[in-house]
Scaffold this motif. Sequence first.
Motif, PDB file in Angstrom:
ATOM      1  N   VAL A 117      -6.336  -0.842   7.843  1.00  0.00           N
ATOM      2  CA  VAL A 117      -5.978  -0.001   6.457  1.00  0.00           C
ATOM      3  C   VAL A 117      -5.333  -1.074   5.359  1.00  0.00           C
ATOM      4  O   VAL A 117      -5.252  -0.897   4.659  1.00  0.00           O
ATOM      5  N   GLY A 118      -4.812  -2.354   6.295  1.00  0.00           N
ATOM      6  CA  GLY A 118      -4.251  -3.268   5.155  1.00  0.00           C
ATOM      7  C   GLY A 118      -2.664  -2.958   5.097  1.00  0.00           C
ATOM      8  O   GLY A 118      -2.121  -3.619   4.069  1.00  0.00           O
ATOM      9  N   ILE A 119      -2.108  -2.059   5.577  1.00  0.00           N
ATOM     10  CA  ILE A 119      -0.851  -1.662   5.315  1.00  0.00           C
ATOM     11  C   ILE A 119      -0.042  -1.153   6.866  1.00  0.00           C
ATOM     12  O   ILE A 119      -0.730  -0.686   7.438  1.00  0.00           O
ATOM     13  N   PRO A 120       1.101  -1.928   6.985  1.00  0.00           N
ATOM     14  CA  PRO A 120       1.990  -1.360   8.280  1.00  0.00           C
ATOM     15  C   PRO A 120       1.937   0.022   8.343  1.00  0.00           C
ATOM     16  O   PRO A 120       2.218   0.913   7.620  1.00  0.00           O
ATOM     17  N   PHE A 121       2.243   0.386   9.828  1.00  0.00           N
ATOM     18  CA  PHE A 121       2.341   1.692  10.199  1.00  0.00           C
ATOM     19  C   PHE A 121       3.647   2.280   9.524  1.00  0.00           C
ATOM     20  O   PHE A 121       3.651   3.308   8.758  1.00  0.00           O
ATOM     21  N   THR A 122       4.743   1.500   9.520  1.00  0.00           N
ATOM     22  CA  THR A 122       5.825   2.119   9.041  1.00  0.00           C
ATOM     23  C   THR A 122       5.736   2.335   7.486  1.00  0.00           C
ATOM     24  O   THR A 122       6.485   3.394   6.897  1.00  0.00           O
ATOM     25  N   THR A 123       5.053   1.478   6.662  1.00  0.00           N
ATOM     26  CA  THR A 123       4.758   1.675   5.338  1.00  0.00           C
ATOM     27  C   THR A 123       3.800   2.954   5.055  1.00  0.00           C
ATOM     28  O   THR A 123       4.080   3.813   3.962  1.00  0.00           O
ATOM     29  N   LEU A 124       2.935   3.114   6.123  1.00  0.00           N
ATOM     30  CA  LEU A 124       2.141   4.186   5.847  1.00  0.00           C
ATOM     31  C   LEU A 124       3.025   5.841   6.090  1.00  0.00           C
ATOM     32  O   LEU A 124       2.572   6.666   5.340  1.00  0.00           O
ATOM     33  N   VAL A 125       3.781   5.689   6.782  1.00  0.00           N
ATOM     34  CA  VAL A 125       4.720   6.822   7.275  1.00  0.00           C
ATOM     35  C   VAL A 125       5.555   7.070   6.203  1.00  0.00           C
ATOM     36  O   VAL A 125       5.763   8.131   5.611  1.00  0.00           O
ATOM     37  N   MET A 126       6.542   5.988   5.548  1.00  0.00           N
ATOM     38  CA  MET A 126       7.066   5.979   4.347  1.00  0.00           C
ATOM     39  C   MET A 126       6.342   6.539   3.024  1.00  0.00           C
ATOM     40  O   MET A 126       6.932   7.600   2.427  1.00  0.00           O
ATOM     41  N   ASN A 127       5.286   6.244   3.063  1.00  0.00           N
ATOM     42  CA  ASN A 127       4.325   6.558   1.743  1.00  0.00           C
ATOM     43  C   ASN A 127       4.080   7.949   1.855  1.00  0.00           C
ATOM     44  O   ASN A 127       4.173   8.965   1.029  1.00  0.00           O
ATOM     45  N   GLN A 128       3.743   8.548   3.113  1.00  0.00           N
ATOM     46  CA  GLN A 128       3.430   9.811   3.270  1.00  0.00           C
ATOM     47  C   GLN A 128       4.651  10.643   3.048  1.00  0.00           C
ATOM     48  O   GLN A 128       4.674  11.884   2.485  1.00  0.00           O
ATOM     49  N   ARG A 129       5.952  10.382   3.566  1.00  0.00           N
ATOM     50  CA  ARG A 129       7.236  10.927   3.227  1.00  0.00           C
ATOM     51  C   ARG A 129       7.415  11.048   1.846  1.00  0.00           C
ATOM     52  O   ARG A 129       7.826  12.303   1.396  1.00  0.00           O
ATOM     53  N   LEU A 130       7.255  10.006   1.040  1.00  0.00           N
ATOM     54  CA  LEU A 130       7.331  10.175  -0.715  1.00  0.00           C
ATOM     55  C   LEU A 130       6.254  10.958  -1.164  1.00  0.00           C
ATOM     56  O   LEU A 130       6.720  11.528  -2.170  1.00  0.00           O
ATOM     57  N   ILE A 131       5.188  11.027  -0.805  1.00  0.00           N
ATOM     58  CA  ILE A 131       4.168  11.993  -1.101  1.00  0.00           C
ATOM     59  C   ILE A 131       4.630  13.368  -1.043  1.00  0.00           C
ATOM     60  O   ILE A 131       4.584  14.233  -2.057  1.00  0.00           O
ATOM     61  N   GLN A 132       4.958  13.720   0.005  1.00  0.00           N
ATOM     62  CA  GLN A 132       5.679  14.906   0.330  1.00  0.00           C
ATOM     63  C   GLN A 132       6.802  15.260  -0.451  1.00  0.00           C
ATOM     64  O   GLN A 132       6.894  16.414  -1.005  1.00  0.00           O
ATOM     65  N   ALA A 133       7.643  14.428  -0.657  1.00  0.00           N
ATOM     66  CA  ALA A 133       8.821  14.716  -1.338  1.00  0.00           C
ATOM     67  C   ALA A 133       8.594  14.711  -3.124  1.00  0.00           C
ATOM     68  O   ALA A 133       8.957  15.686  -3.658  1.00  0.00           O
ATOM     69  N   HIS A 134       7.620  14.039  -3.387  1.00  0.00           N
ATOM     70  CA  HIS A 134       7.174  14.274  -4.866  1.00  0.00           C
ATOM     71  C   HIS A 134       6.375  15.635  -5.051  1.00  0.00           C
ATOM     72  O   HIS A 134       6.788  16.028  -5.886  1.00  0.00           O
ATOM     73  N   ASN A 135       5.590  16.003  -4.070  1.00  0.00           N
ATOM     74  CA  ASN A 135       5.258  17.337  -4.303  1.00  0.00           C
ATOM     75  C   ASN A 135       6.279  18.470  -4.297  1.00  0.00           C
ATOM     76  O   ASN A 135       6.137  19.469  -5.037  1.00  0.00           O
ATOM     77  N   MET A 136       7.176  18.207  -3.366  1.00  0.00           N
ATOM     78  CA  MET A 136       8.222  19.368  -3.394  1.00  0.00           C
ATOM     79  C   MET A 136       9.108  19.090  -4.616  1.00  0.00           C
ATOM     80  O   MET A 136       9.745  19.993  -5.244  1.00  0.00           O
TER      81      MET A 136
END
Length: 324
Positions: free
Chosen positions: A265-284
């Motif tokens: 993926v080119g991105i660490p696992f922890t960064t992927l999880v954080m990005n998904q959390r931020l995307i969810q936060a943005h949607n809310m």
Amino acid sequence: MFMDSRVLSRLKQHELIEVKQLKTGKHVEDLPKEAIYKKNESTNIKVSNNYFFRNRDIYISKHDRFAAYPKHSHQFLEMNYMLNGTCDQIVDGKNVHLNKGDLLLMDVGCTHSIGKLSENDILINLLFRDQSISINFLDDMRRSNSVLYDFLLNRVSGESNTVRYIIFRNNIDNDIRYTMEDIITEYYSKREFSNSIIKEYLSILLTKLVRHYHVSTDKRSPQQQLVIKILKDISEEFRDISLEKLAKKYDYNKNYLSNFIKREVGIPFTTLVMNQRLIQAHNMITSTNLPISEIIEDIGMKNKNSFYKKYKAYYLMMTGDERK
């Protein structure tokens, strides 16, 4: 089904820049200085940044008529939709002609210039960031084996595309046209929840493009299929997912799986999880009135200062700016 007459009438009106260009036939700069990320000194190519997404995920505008537009590129994905008339462009050095109903999808960094548009030529620009494309949406299209799917998947996984642009010609039943024009109408009507509705329309539009313009490609490797499964797991279980859980689920050593994700993926696992959390936060944040503190807790984060810092780095703005 027809385009909303009020929106169409508005799009046909002469904007201030168009009035100037009609008189002189010369291009008038339409971007503020803060919208330009840099200029390539050797080629003098303008590069547009994320200025357009300060308060939205998707930005739509009518392309100004009566003068040619110089060569430029973007730091985001762009669609050009020919609402009416025709236009000629040079995209990545190749001549492209668009007729009414045609749609051009361009990757990040793809250069293009646009020829002079006449009175009845209405070209709509639709800009969206990678974050607007969800992993769930892409996974739903996994079996389509389409060029568009590969194109979008590469954007999410951080890979560079060999295909820098795709042209979708107007289909016979006008299915895509209806969705695109719904997006345009919703955008210019500026009604409540329009940002959330447009994001859903975008997913529908991309899915329709895959359905109508299916092109077979080689099947994905087992490694790529595993990446898709892992990304989907992250998108669904981001609140409490861990590398240990994934390693157990797919029967891999934890360290091996960590290195595998980073390599593919080119991105660490922890960064992927954080990005998904931020995307969810943005949607809310953009679709509800919930307090930010509740949203932070809902996405599985505890440190508020860390959340605000990461949110600003990811979306280039603070949470309060999203609700202005």
